[in-house]
Design a protein around this motif. Structure first.
Motif, PDB file in Angstrom:
ATOM      1  N   LEU A  63      49.325   4.155 -34.412  1.00  0.00           N
ATOM      2  CA  LEU A  63      49.789   4.195 -35.799  1.00  0.00           C
ATOM      3  C   LEU A  63      50.806   5.307 -36.006  1.00  0.00           C
ATOM      4  O   LEU A  63      51.750   5.156 -36.778  1.00  0.00           O
ATOM      5  CB  LEU A  63      48.608   4.348 -36.755  1.00  0.00           C
ATOM      6  CG  LEU A  63      47.625   3.179 -36.781  1.00  0.00           C
ATOM      7  CD1 LEU A  63      46.482   3.471 -37.738  1.00  0.00           C
ATOM      8  CD2 LEU A  63      48.309   1.871 -37.135  1.00  0.00           C
TER       9      LEU A  63
ATOM     10  N   TYR B 236      53.189   5.653 -39.577  1.00  0.00           N
ATOM     11  CA  TYR B 236      52.187   5.671 -40.637  1.00  0.00           C
ATOM     12  C   TYR B 236      51.957   7.095 -41.130  1.00  0.00           C
ATOM     13  O   TYR B 236      52.243   8.062 -40.438  1.00  0.00           O
ATOM     14  CB  TYR B 236      50.849   5.119 -40.130  1.00  0.00           C
ATOM     15  CG  TYR B 236      50.781   3.619 -40.066  1.00  0.00           C
ATOM     16  CD1 TYR B 236      49.992   2.904 -40.961  1.00  0.00           C
ATOM     17  CD2 TYR B 236      51.490   2.900 -39.109  1.00  0.00           C
ATOM     18  CE1 TYR B 236      49.917   1.525 -40.906  1.00  0.00           C
ATOM     19  CE2 TYR B 236      51.417   1.524 -39.041  1.00  0.00           C
ATOM     20  CZ  TYR B 236      50.626   0.848 -39.938  1.00  0.00           C
ATOM     21  OH  TYR B 236      50.549  -0.516 -39.881  1.00  0.00           O
TER      22      TYR B 236
ATOM     23  N   TYR C 253      57.656   6.481 -46.840  1.00  0.00           N
ATOM     24  CA  TYR C 253      56.619   5.668 -46.206  1.00  0.00           C
ATOM     25  C   TYR C 253      56.375   4.419 -47.046  1.00  0.00           C
ATOM     26  O   TYR C 253      56.110   4.528 -48.246  1.00  0.00           O
ATOM     27  CB  TYR C 253      55.304   6.444 -46.088  1.00  0.00           C
ATOM     28  CG  TYR C 253      55.368   7.597 -45.132  1.00  0.00           C
ATOM     29  CD1 TYR C 253      55.148   7.407 -43.770  1.00  0.00           C
ATOM     30  CD2 TYR C 253      55.650   8.878 -45.578  1.00  0.00           C
ATOM     31  CE1 TYR C 253      55.210   8.476 -42.882  1.00  0.00           C
ATOM     32  CE2 TYR C 253      55.709   9.952 -44.702  1.00  0.00           C
ATOM     33  CZ  TYR C 253      55.494   9.735 -43.357  1.00  0.00           C
ATOM     34  OH  TYR C 253      55.557  10.793 -42.487  1.00  0.00           O
TER      35      TYR C 253
ATOM     36  N   ARG D  65      51.877   1.375 -45.118  1.00  0.00           N
ATOM     37  CA  ARG D  65      51.757   2.261 -43.956  1.00  0.00           C
ATOM     38  C   ARG D  65      51.199   3.637 -44.338  1.00  0.00           C
ATOM     39  O   ARG D  65      51.290   4.582 -43.576  1.00  0.00           O
ATOM     40  CB  ARG D  65      53.099   2.410 -43.262  1.00  0.00           C
ATOM     41  CG  ARG D  65      53.489   1.119 -42.581  1.00  0.00           C
ATOM     42  CD  ARG D  65      54.502   1.327 -41.540  1.00  0.00           C
ATOM     43  NE  ARG D  65      54.715   0.054 -40.865  1.00  0.00           N
ATOM     44  CZ  ARG D  65      55.480  -0.084 -39.820  1.00  0.00           C
ATOM     45  NH1 ARG D  65      56.103   0.961 -39.324  1.00  0.00           N
ATOM     46  NH2 ARG D  65      55.626  -1.248 -39.257  1.00  0.00           N
TER      47      ARG D  65
ATOM     48  N   ARG E 273      44.560   0.866 -47.391  1.00  0.00           N
ATOM     49  CA  ARG E 273      46.022   0.975 -47.441  1.00  0.00           C
ATOM     50  C   ARG E 273      46.448   1.230 -48.877  1.00  0.00           C
ATOM     51  O   ARG E 273      45.848   0.702 -49.811  1.00  0.00           O
ATOM     52  CB  ARG E 273      46.689  -0.306 -46.951  1.00  0.00           C
ATOM     53  CG  ARG E 273      46.479  -0.588 -45.480  1.00  0.00           C
ATOM     54  CD  ARG E 273      47.177  -1.888 -45.088  1.00  0.00           C
ATOM     55  NE  ARG E 273      46.855  -2.260 -43.726  1.00  0.00           N
ATOM     56  CZ  ARG E 273      47.567  -1.924 -42.673  1.00  0.00           C
ATOM     57  NH1 ARG E 273      48.671  -1.218 -42.826  1.00  0.00           N
ATOM     58  NH2 ARG E 273      47.218  -2.287 -41.461  1.00  0.00           N
TER      59      ARG E 273
END
Length: 160
Positions: free
Chosen positions: A57, A62, A93, A97, A147
């Motif tokens: 990630l 992320y 971002y 993510r 998320r």
């Protein structure tokens, strides 16, 4: 009690986490941190955003919220999650993510209130391996990933 979001340094945020968090120690690093304070300047909570613990990630760009800790002030956690999401988006971002994890046994009500999306259960377990001994200071039960926004749906025929 009206609260406001303010920046806070990692050292001060970690001191708060060390004193108030139920099952985590201070964070080793961060990209940015936020705090919530009342009108008198009293600190009621902190949030720490960092690189993801997962190498995969991290490589894919992320941002992980690694600590959120309050003194129980009403709506404090939701306010912190919302501010971390907004700051992450402002830094470039994509919301899908920006992630965080909770213990599977935790309700996630603060995350839902801040508009985060339940991404399902993930592994959990120990980081300790025979060839790589580690201590597990945090709970090793199954985690739930969240998320800050939904994963975009690829449209048929759209360019990849």
């Amino acid at each position: 009690m009206p609260l406001r979001v303010e920046p806070i340094g990692l050292r001060a945020a970690n001191a708060y986490v060390s004193e108030h968090h139920r099952h985590h120690k201070a964070s080793r690093g961060h990209k940015f941190t936020v705090s919530i304070r009342d009108a008198d300047g009293v600190l009621h909570g902190v949030g720490i955003a960092s690189r993801p613990r997962s190498r995969m990630l991290d490589r894919d760009g992320y941002l992980e919220v690694v600590r959120v800790c309050t003194d129980g002030t009403r709506n404090g956690c939701s306010m912190i999650y919302g501010s971390l999401r907004r700051a992450g988006v402002a830094l470039g971002y994509p919301p899908h993510r920006i992630i965080t994890y909770t213990l599977a046994s935790e309700s996630g009500v603060s995350l839902r209130a801040a508009g985060w999306v339940d991404d399902g259960l993930t592994g959990g377990g120990s980081w300790d391996r025979e060839d790589r001994p580690r201590e597990d200071p945090a709970p090793t039960e199954t985690k739930r990933r969240w998320r800050a926004g939904r994963v975009p749906v690829k449209q048929e025929g759209a360019e990849k």
